[in-house]
Design an enzyme around this catalytic site. Structure first.
Site, short mmCIF file in Angstrom:
data_model
loop_
_atom_site.label_atom_id
_atom_site.label_comp_id
_atom_site.label_asym_id
_atom_site.label_seq_id
_atom_site.Cartn_x
_atom_site.Cartn_y
_atom_site.Cartn_z
N GLN A 166 0.19 -11.92 9.67
CA GLN A 166 0.72 -10.73 9.00
C GLN A 166 -0.10 -9.48 9.30
O GLN A 166 0.42 -8.37 9.32
CB GLN A 166 0.76 -11.00 7.49
CG GLN A 166 1.40 -9.92 6.66
CD GLN A 166 0.68 -9.73 5.35
OE1 GLN A 166 -0.49 -9.37 5.33
NE2 GLN A 166 1.37 -9.96 4.25
N ARG A 207 -9.76 -8.02 3.35
CA ARG A 207 -8.65 -7.55 4.18
C ARG A 207 -8.70 -6.03 4.34
O ARG A 207 -8.58 -5.49 5.43
CB ARG A 207 -7.32 -7.98 3.56
CG ARG A 207 -6.06 -7.68 4.38
CD ARG A 207 -4.86 -8.25 3.61
NE ARG A 207 -3.59 -8.09 4.33
CZ ARG A 207 -2.78 -7.05 4.22
NH1 ARG A 207 -3.11 -6.05 3.43
NH2 ARG A 207 -1.64 -7.03 4.89
N GLN A 219 0.82 -1.20 0.00
CA GLN A 219 0.00 0.00 0.00
C GLN A 219 0.86 1.26 0.00
O GLN A 219 1.91 1.31 0.63
CB GLN A 219 -0.94 0.01 1.20
CG GLN A 219 -2.14 0.93 1.02
CD GLN A 219 -3.33 0.47 1.83
OE1 GLN A 219 -3.50 -0.72 2.10
NE2 GLN A 219 -4.19 1.39 2.19
N HIS A 240 -0.59 -3.29 10.80
CA HIS A 240 0.50 -4.12 11.31
C HIS A 240 0.84 -3.84 12.77
O HIS A 240 2.02 -3.72 13.14
CB HIS A 240 1.74 -4.00 10.42
CG HIS A 240 1.52 -4.49 9.03
ND1 HIS A 240 1.30 -5.81 8.74
CD2 HIS A 240 1.45 -3.82 7.85
CE1 HIS A 240 1.11 -5.94 7.43
NE2 HIS A 240 1.19 -4.75 6.88
N SER A 300 3.74 -6.49 2.57
CA SER A 300 2.38 -6.41 3.13
C SER A 300 1.38 -7.05 2.17
O SER A 300 1.48 -8.24 1.90
CB SER A 300 2.03 -4.96 3.48
OG SER A 300 0.84 -4.88 4.24
N LEU A 301 0.42 -6.28 1.63
CA LEU A 301 -0.56 -6.88 0.72
C LEU A 301 0.13 -7.49 -0.50
O LEU A 301 -0.43 -8.39 -1.16
CB LEU A 301 -1.61 -5.85 0.28
CG LEU A 301 -1.20 -4.82 -0.77
CD1 LEU A 301 -1.49 -5.29 -2.19
CD2 LEU A 301 -1.93 -3.51 -0.53
#
Length: 312
Positions: A252, A119, A9, A203, A94-95
């Site tokens: 995660q 998500r 992101q 996170h 991340s994603l």
């Protein structure tokens, strides 16, 4: 050895994917599949905006994945290449871990799209707007960032979200704690601290409701063994077992993105070339972690075609 990397992101922008879609049937197929999976014309939002709607987490996450996979599919389909012949391992920030798993065949594109919509929505809903925040600590290593976070917490959540590279660590938590961390960061060893323009504290442990939502969604998801090693954010190591991958994707959501260690471990495993697909964000981080590595970032059709000719 070569590794493929997929951005997270922050790499979204109005116009993303538009020129590639016009140039490549493979890219158009990706965007059409994503639109169908969501029941939404996400590709039009990516092309035309508005920016405020695109950067909503529930839209940004599938959009960034779609753009990265469109680049990937254009490279392998139009270049008539096989992923396992041109890359030895992969990772995503991340994603971007979902994008990597999609490229490696662990998740089909429609499933990956729906998971990222779930998500993004769950992460946004986990913490009301204004309660949480994130900040980048520049010129700070992980130990320095941990000291700053501990000093700023004062009973609130203030945790390491992303260990990006030797000079950039991102913290996440309650707004008050992040504000205190920014105020004390320089005197505790950071060169600079900047609050990030995000709508939720990703996170960190405040994301627990989102992790629970993803556990439920992933329990219903078919995951197959990836075609090549995919390094997980939470371990900075690969694992091909579908149940382990499923658990890591849940962890995660609240866990630290161990990006610095991921790239260092890939380099230690013999990777000499890193290719970022669909963004220009990860390349500079990689150069600060593995300065001797070759780094290429591909977004445009010209960049894709040039790489395809080089590695064919």
């Amino acid at each position: 050895m070569r590794a493929f990397l997929f951005p997270g992101q922050g790499s979204q922008a109005v116009g993303m994917g538009a020129a590639l879609s016009d140039a490549s049937r493979a890219a158009r197929d990706v965007f059409e599949t994503v639109d169908e999976a969501l029941g939404q014309n996400l590709s039009r939002l990516m092309r035309d905006g508005p920016e405020d709607e695109l950067k909503l987490t529930e839209n940004a996450q599938p959009a960034i994945m779609a753009n990265a996979i469109a680049v990937f599919e254009t490279l392998v389909r139009d270049g008539k290449l096989n992923f396992t012949n041109i890359a030895h391992m992969a990772a995503g920030h991340s994603l971007g871990e979902y994008s990597a798993l999609c490229a490696a065949g662990s998740l089909d594109l429609s499933t990956c799209t729906k998971l990222l919509r779930t998500r993004g929505t769950a992460m946004q809903q986990a913490v009301p707007v204004g309660i949480g925040a994130m900040a980048a600590l520049l010129g700070a290593d992980l130990d320095t960032a941990r000291r700053i976070a501990a000093a700023a917490a004062e009973g609130e959540v203030c945790e390491i979200a992303n260990d990006n590279d030797p000079s950039q660590v991102v913290i996440s938590g309650h707004l008050g704690a992040i504000t205190r961390a920014i105020a004390i960061a320089k005197e505790m060893g950071a060169k600079r601290a900047i609050q990030l323009p995000v709508s939720a504290p990703f996170h960190c442990s405040l994301m627990k409701p989102a992790a629970e939502a993803m556990a439920e969604a992933l329990a219903r998801t078919v995951i197959v063994r990836p075609a090549l090693p995919i390094y997980a954010n939470v371990t900075a190591a690969p694992d091909s077992d579908p149940d382990v991958i499923r658990a890591q994707l849940v962890e995660q959501v609240t866990g630290m993105v161990r990006w610095r260690e991921t790239i260092a471990n890939m380099a230690a495993a013999g990777v000499e070339e890193f290719v970022e697909l669909g963004g220009k964000v990860l390349g500079p981080m990689v150069k600060r972690i593995a300065p001797d590595a070759r780094v290429t970032s591909i977004v445009t059709i010209d960049e894709i075609e040039a790489l395809a000719k080089e590695i064919a």
